[in-house]
Design a protein around this motif. Structure first.
Motif, PDB file in Angstrom:
ATOM      1  N   GLY A   1       0.778  -1.232   0.000  1.00  0.00           N
ATOM      2  CA  GLY A   1       0.000   0.000   0.000  1.00  0.00           C
ATOM      3  C   GLY A   1       0.807   1.278   0.000  1.00  0.00           C
ATOM      4  N   GLU A   2       2.108   1.219  -0.223  1.00  0.00           N
ATOM      5  CA  GLU A   2       2.954   2.415  -0.160  1.00  0.00           C
ATOM      6  C   GLU A   2       2.573   3.435  -1.228  1.00  0.00           C
ATOM      7  N   GLN A   3       2.335   2.959  -2.461  1.00  0.00           N
ATOM      8  CA  GLN A   3       2.028   3.878  -3.550  1.00  0.00           C
ATOM      9  C   GLN A   3       0.661   4.518  -3.370  1.00  0.00           C
ATOM     10  N   ILE A   4      -0.347   3.731  -2.969  1.00  0.00           N
ATOM     11  CA  ILE A   4      -1.682   4.300  -2.781  1.00  0.00           C
ATOM     12  C   ILE A   4      -1.691   5.276  -1.613  1.00  0.00           C
ATOM     13  N   ALA A   5      -0.868   5.011  -0.581  1.00  0.00           N
ATOM     14  CA  ALA A   5      -0.777   5.938   0.552  1.00  0.00           C
ATOM     15  C   ALA A   5      -0.250   7.294   0.080  1.00  0.00           C
ATOM     16  N   LYS A   6       0.759   7.278  -0.783  1.00  0.00           N
ATOM     17  CA  LYS A   6       1.333   8.525  -1.301  1.00  0.00           C
ATOM     18  C   LYS A   6       0.311   9.283  -2.154  1.00  0.00           C
ATOM     19  N   ASP A   7      -0.415   8.509  -3.039  1.00  0.00           N
ATOM     20  CA  ASP A   7      -1.397   9.153  -3.906  1.00  0.00           C
ATOM     21  C   ASP A   7      -2.535   9.772  -3.099  1.00  0.00           C
ATOM     22  N   VAL A   8      -3.013   9.075  -2.082  1.00  0.00           N
ATOM     23  CA  VAL A   8      -4.108   9.577  -1.245  1.00  0.00           C
ATOM     24  C   VAL A   8      -3.664  10.814  -0.468  1.00  0.00           C
TER      25      VAL A   8
ATOM     26  N   LYS B   1     -13.901  12.167  -0.842  1.00  0.00           N
ATOM     27  CA  LYS B   1     -14.333  10.765  -0.950  1.00  0.00           C
ATOM     28  C   LYS B   1     -14.332  10.298  -2.398  1.00  0.00           C
ATOM     29  N   VAL B   2     -14.858  11.143  -3.302  1.00  0.00           N
ATOM     30  CA  VAL B   2     -14.903  10.777  -4.722  1.00  0.00           C
ATOM     31  C   VAL B   2     -13.493  10.585  -5.273  1.00  0.00           C
ATOM     32  N   GLN B   3     -12.577  11.524  -4.959  1.00  0.00           N
ATOM     33  CA  GLN B   3     -11.212  11.441  -5.480  1.00  0.00           C
ATOM     34  C   GLN B   3     -10.458  10.232  -4.920  1.00  0.00           C
ATOM     35  N   ILE B   4     -10.650   9.949  -3.631  1.00  0.00           N
ATOM     36  CA  ILE B   4      -9.962   8.801  -3.016  1.00  0.00           C
ATOM     37  C   ILE B   4     -10.500   7.491  -3.600  1.00  0.00           C
ATOM     38  N   GLU B   5     -11.829   7.429  -3.830  1.00  0.00           N
ATOM     39  CA  GLU B   5     -12.406   6.223  -4.436  1.00  0.00           C
ATOM     40  C   GLU B   5     -11.844   5.979  -5.827  1.00  0.00           C
ATOM     41  N   GLU B   6     -11.605   7.048  -6.580  1.00  0.00           N
ATOM     42  CA  GLU B   6     -11.026   6.910  -7.919  1.00  0.00           C
ATOM     43  C   GLU B   6      -9.639   6.290  -7.847  1.00  0.00           C
TER      44      GLU B   6
ATOM     45  N   ALA C   1      -8.523   4.307  -5.436  1.00  0.00           N
ATOM     46  CA  ALA C   1      -8.702   2.910  -5.047  1.00  0.00           C
ATOM     47  C   ALA C   1      -9.155   2.064  -6.247  1.00  0.00           C
ATOM     48  N   ASN C   2     -10.053   2.613  -7.061  1.00  0.00           N
ATOM     49  CA  ASN C   2     -10.536   1.878  -8.233  1.00  0.00           C
ATOM     50  C   ASN C   2      -9.431   1.646  -9.246  1.00  0.00           C
ATOM     51  N   ARG C   3      -8.581   2.669  -9.452  1.00  0.00           N
ATOM     52  CA  ARG C   3      -7.457   2.498 -10.391  1.00  0.00           C
ATOM     53  C   ARG C   3      -6.520   1.398  -9.909  1.00  0.00           C
ATOM     54  N   MET C   4      -6.292   1.372  -8.616  1.00  0.00           N
ATOM     55  CA  MET C   4      -5.412   0.331  -8.062  1.00  0.00           C
ATOM     56  C   MET C   4      -6.031  -1.054  -8.260  1.00  0.00           C
ATOM     57  N   ALA C   5      -7.337  -1.174  -7.993  1.00  0.00           N
ATOM     58  CA  ALA C   5      -8.011  -2.462  -8.164  1.00  0.00           C
ATOM     59  C   ALA C   5      -7.979  -2.919  -9.619  1.00  0.00           C
ATOM     60  N   GLU C   6      -8.160  -1.964 -10.535  1.00  0.00           N
ATOM     61  CA  GLU C   6      -8.114  -2.309 -11.958  1.00  0.00           C
ATOM     62  C   GLU C   6      -6.735  -2.812 -12.358  1.00  0.00           C
TER      63      GLU C   6
END
Length: 443
Positions: A28-35, A66-71, A73-78
């Protein structure tokens, strides 16, 4: 992790609590930085307490974050799904190539064996024709040659017993054969005979190479005679094995007919499974669909390869038996994919029963579509519609009757091989793996 980054992530978790699980993951290091970047861009460079207070007091800001953070998370899942799809695609492609290679090998072996069988049948046909001849020297030639070969083989064995291989013969300078008991050694440690004449040659009493060739030829002739007149159990077993392998591993188009394969006469069976609904991961399902379409493999064959490849006595095509002996030809269908997992404990139980009976089993009804089940008068709650039931009969003159077959099934059930129903009918037996035991007799 520094205090500033931690404060930004705490705000993100406050806005969207589930994001915490992704951030705290090992990857989760990259998603933590992006968030953190998204939160900082939205609330500016304020003191930590001011940042948190600003978000808590502004519902609109919370909704935007919330909308931006969900985006994110969705990119990571994809991205993870694409990576998983690529991995599964590679694995399934590798299996497809392996199956194709095995099929090619089995086809070659079957072709070679078929050629051998044809040659043998041709030879036997010729022998049968000769045996019916009115001329005694023609009708008697094959039995006579067979008799001579058998007698010669046993005489050869008797000769070997009387004359051991490798007998040593010693010769002195005069060309005389010396008895090994008369051999002496002179001062120079050289072998001499009793009179002191040097021994110049040592000869073996039998030529090993000639012996091996002669024995091999005689043994081959003997085995040929026995196989010709009495048949070859080894050949029959090998043929059965090849047919089983070819049937189990053969590649079949999704629209091709599915003939029943041969069952092996002797092999070990395998274990039990757990009945339940099959809910594949959506990514796995998508990849399986892609690969299936690319290779023309039947979907159930893919499932069989991954879940039932240990089965020794049945192949995947046999489990798609549609009851074509009934009047409703064409009404039945292949089982839906969500029911595939239900058949696992059933096939394991059938494999164990087949091994115990020691004779081929013919499946006469497995899956029934609701329409087909109504047509043949099946129970409204028939287990056949759940793909966890089978009606079968046992082939072979000494196989017994449905009463004996049901006793074998019940005996295995008592050992825990499966849990389900055993129904006895005049010409067949029904078993299912419903999860609780039930018995009935309709003879």
């Amino acid at each position: 992790m520094n205090a500033k980054l931690q404060n930004l992530l705490d705000i993100a978790k406050l806005v969207l609590p589930p994001i915490g699980a992704l951030i705290d993951d090992d990857d989760g290091e990259q998603i933590a930085k992006d968030v953190a970047d998204i939160v900082e861009a939205a609330i500016g460079h304020l003191e930590p307490e001011q940042q948190k207070k600003l978000v808590q007091e502004d519902p609109k800001l919370q909704a935007e974050l919330k909308v931006q953070i969900e985006e994110v998370a969705n990119r990571m899942a994809e991205a993870e799904n694409r990576a998983f799809e690529a991995m599964r695609s590679e694995e399934l492609e590798s299996k497809r190539n392996e199956l194709a290679s095995e099929q090619h090998t089995h086809e070659q072996e079957l072709a070679e064996f078929q050629k051998t069988l044809e040659d043998t049948e041709a030879a036997r046909a010729h022998a049968d024709t000769a045996a019916l001849s009115d001329r005694w020297w023609v009708s008697g030639i094959n039995p006579l040659l067979s008799f001579i070969i058998v007698i010669a083989f046993f005489m050869f064995l008797a000769l070997i017993a009387q004359n051991p291989i490798g007998k040593e013969v010693l010769v002195n300078v005069k060309g005389e054969v010396i008895n090994p008991e008369d051999v002496r050694f002179n001062e120079e440690s050289e072998m001499v005979d009793a009179e002191g004449d040097p021994i110049v040659r040592r000869i073996t009493g039998n030529n090993l190479e000639v012996f091996y060739i002669a024995f091999g030829a005689m043994a081959t002739a003997f085995v040929t005679v026995v196989g010709f007149h009495f048949g070859s159990s080894y050949g029959s077993k090998r043929k059965t094995k090849l047919q089983r392998l070819y049937g189990t591993r053969g590649i079949l188009s999704a629209n091709a007919a599915a003939p029943a394969g041969a069952q092996a006469a002797s092999a070990t069976g395998g274990g039990t499974g757990v009945t339940g609904s099959f809910n594949p991961h959506p990514v796995e399902s998508a990849v399986a669909t892609i690969i299936s379409g690319k290779s023309n493999l039947h979907p159930f064959e893919l499932f069989w390869t991954e879940n039932l490849s240990h089965i020794q006595h049945f192949n995947w095509r046999e489990l798609l038996e549609k009851g074509t002996n009934n009047t409703g030809v064409g009404l039945n269908t292949d089982p839906p994919r969500e029911l595939y997992q239900n058949v696992v404990p059933l096939v394991n139980a059938l494999d164990r029963i087949r091994k115990e009976l020691g004779a081929p089993i013919q499946l006469i009804s497995v899956y029934r579509s609701p329409e087909y089940n109504r047509h043949v008068g099946g129970a409204t709650s028939s287990r056949h519609m759940q793909f966890d039931a089978a009606d079968f009969r046992v082939l072979g003159g000494g196989a017994g009757n449905s009463g004996r077959w049901s006793k074998v099934a019940k005996k295995l059930r008592s050992t825990g091989a499966f849990r389900g129903g055993v129904g006895i009918y005049p010409t067949f037996v029904h078993i299912d793996t419903r999860g609780k035991n039930a018995d009935w007799d309709e003879r």
